[in-house]
Design a protein around this motif. Structure first.
Motif, short mmCIF file in Angstrom:
data_model
loop_
_atom_site.label_atom_id
_atom_site.label_comp_id
_atom_site.label_asym_id
_atom_site.label_seq_id
_atom_site.Cartn_x
_atom_site.Cartn_y
_atom_site.Cartn_z
N LYS A 75 -0.80 -10.83 -4.82
CA LYS A 75 0.02 -12.06 -4.63
C LYS A 75 -0.03 -12.59 -5.98
O LYS A 75 -0.91 -12.70 -6.68
CB LYS A 75 -0.85 -13.27 -3.54
N TYR A 100 5.28 -18.99 11.77
CA TYR A 100 5.32 -19.00 10.26
C TYR A 100 6.14 -17.70 9.92
O TYR A 100 7.09 -18.06 9.09
CB TYR A 100 4.15 -19.00 9.63
N TYR A 150 -0.49 -13.60 3.01
CA TYR A 150 0.02 -14.85 2.78
C TYR A 150 -0.62 -15.86 3.76
O TYR A 150 -0.53 -15.72 5.13
CB TYR A 150 1.52 -14.89 2.60
N GLU A 151 -0.39 -17.20 3.49
CA GLU A 151 -0.97 -18.52 4.00
C GLU A 151 0.16 -19.14 4.14
O GLU A 151 1.24 -19.02 3.52
CB GLU A 151 -2.01 -18.80 3.52
N PRO A 152 0.40 -20.28 4.99
CA PRO A 152 1.31 -21.27 5.38
C PRO A 152 1.58 -21.77 4.00
O PRO A 152 3.14 -22.12 3.65
CB PRO A 152 0.96 -22.07 6.02
N GLU A 153 0.88 -22.21 3.05
CA GLU A 153 0.97 -22.69 1.89
C GLU A 153 1.84 -22.14 0.85
O GLU A 153 2.14 -22.40 -0.29
CB GLU A 153 -0.29 -23.61 1.24
N ASP A 154 1.92 -20.51 1.10
CA ASP A 154 2.58 -19.68 0.34
C ASP A 154 4.02 -19.57 0.67
O ASP A 154 4.85 -18.86 0.12
CB ASP A 154 1.97 -18.33 0.44
N MET A 155 4.77 -20.15 1.65
CA MET A 155 6.03 -20.33 1.89
C MET A 155 6.92 -20.40 0.81
O MET A 155 7.90 -19.51 0.75
CB MET A 155 6.20 -21.61 3.19
N LEU A 156 6.67 -21.61 -0.02
CA LEU A 156 7.64 -21.64 -1.23
C LEU A 156 7.63 -20.75 -2.05
O LEU A 156 8.89 -20.30 -2.37
CB LEU A 156 7.15 -23.20 -1.62
N HIS A 157 6.39 -20.29 -2.34
CA HIS A 157 6.25 -19.01 -3.02
C HIS A 157 7.25 -17.93 -2.82
O HIS A 157 7.84 -17.06 -3.53
CB HIS A 157 4.83 -18.56 -3.29
N GLN A 181 9.26 -19.32 10.84
CA GLN A 181 9.71 -20.48 9.77
C GLN A 181 10.35 -19.78 8.62
O GLN A 181 11.34 -20.14 7.64
CB GLN A 181 8.47 -21.15 9.41
#
Length: 367
Positions: free
Chosen positions: A165, A222, A192-199, A225
């Motif tokens: 990551k 997710y 990956y976690e939901p907070e990695d979506m933008l990444h 999404q």
């Protein structure tokens, strides 16, 4: 009717040419279970249980599969008639989970059935290809540029990268510098976690073939999404453990394609059902790999002949992982393709001498 005489299960240990590293685990020695299903005329069908020694990929291990085969799955077959290999899914339906253990005996019986019918497994399951496109997987321990150059010469059609990551772009660009515009994907292995979506969305400009299994295995939401926010295709691996999972993923718009692994979904019958769903939905499929011996690889090659398997699978040649495979006709890659065996069943000859040498324990179940 398929009348079994006995089934032998071997715990086989094979040392990899090079350690295989993912974010979830390291494999140096590949322990696997080889299942031999004999009929009363002496024919034998082979299957392979693709569970790992440690539960880093799935809850199943070689130990749990050994227990299931010996104490539950094989004894059930003493009480049931098998008219066709597709019956195995229903016979085993009262056992929750343990897809890889189920698949090992189911695939062995499919191979046996093909030999009884004197037909290739490709023809038995309705395959349409005489050769299948091959992709290669580069692990975290590979010298990426050197490995990519070597496999590029063989014409592999697709490169799958194991990544850390935050280092995806650097790793991908290193491989692109060697192989040019050949298709590249990376495997998220659910890290990956939901907070990695933008990444993840920022990787859209890398022109990847796909991103495989970015989020955890039980996450449809997710994945949906992320798919709605990216042009890059999203592929599901660990999420798809059955035809019902595939149906949900397709209906919920959680993926653009599916990686089908015989062991993960419980065998051919479920894989064929997933194929039917995907064909109706016009969703591409591809065949994933689990560091199989030549027996498991032969089954994967047969599966990849089905019509909807339009993306290159993890079908690298035998020498990718083994100094000496346990089949007499190792799989090779020429111009990025693997030829489908033409002999009955899975179409390969098992090296019985080497198989016995690599066996560390075994048991036989009689009927």
């Amino acid at each position: 009717m398929i009348q079994l005489d006995q089934v032998k299960v071997r715990h086989v240990s094979m040392k990899l040419k090079k350690p295989f590293q993912t974010v979830n685990g390291l494999v140096v020695v590949r322990d696997t279970l080889i299942v031999e299903a004999y009929d009363r005329d002496g024919r034998v069908g082979y299957g392979e249980c693709v569970a790992f020694s440690d539960p880093f990929y799935s809850p199943e291990t070689t130990t749990t599969a050994w227990d299931q085969l010996k104490n539950f799955l094989l004894p059930m077959l003493n009480k049931k008639k098998i008219n066709h290999p597709k019956d195995l899914h229903q016979i085993f339906s009262s056992i929750q989970g343990h897809q890889m253990a189920k698949a090992s005996i189911e695939t062995a019986i499919w191979d046996l059935y093909g030999k009884q019918q004197d037909k290739t497994l490709k023809d038995v399951i309705g395959g349409v290809r005489d050769e299948v496109e091959s992709g290669v997987v580069l692990s975290l321990m590979d010298d990426i540029e050197k490995q990519a150059e070597e496999y590029n010469k063989k014409g592999y059609k697709r490169y799958k990268l194991k990544v850390q990551k935050g280092q995806e772009k650097e790793t991908i660009e290193r491989v692109q510098s060697v192989i040019g515009d050949r298709p590249i994907m990376f495997d998220g292995n659910g890290m990956y976690e939901p907070e990695d979506m933008l990444h993840l969305t920022k990787l859209d400009d890398l022109n990847l073939l796909m991103i495989e299994q970015p989020f955890r295995s039980d996450d449809f939401y997710y994945h949906h999404q992320l798919k709605s926010q990216m042009n890059t295709s999203i592929s599901l691996d660990e999420t798809i453990k059955s035809e019902h999972n595939a149906f949900q993923a397709i209906e919920l718009g959680a993926c653009d394609n599916i990686n089908v692994k015989l062991g993960r979904v419980g065998g051919y019958q479920q894989a064929i059902q997933i194929h039917h769903f995907a064909k109706v939905a016009k969703l591409p499929l591809w065949c994933g790999g689990m560091l199989e011996t030549g027996i498991g690889r032969a089954h994967n090659v047969a599966l990849a002949t089905l019509e909807q398997f339009t993306l290159p699978g993890d079908l690298s040649e035998s020498s990718r992982y083994w100094e000496e495979d346990i089949i007499m006709e190792p799989f090779t890659v020429n111009d990025g393709k693997v030829k489908v065996p033409t002999k009955p069943g899975i179409g390969v000859t098992v090296n019985e001498k080497l198989l016995k040498k690599r066996t560390i324990r075994d048991f036989t179940h009689n009927f």
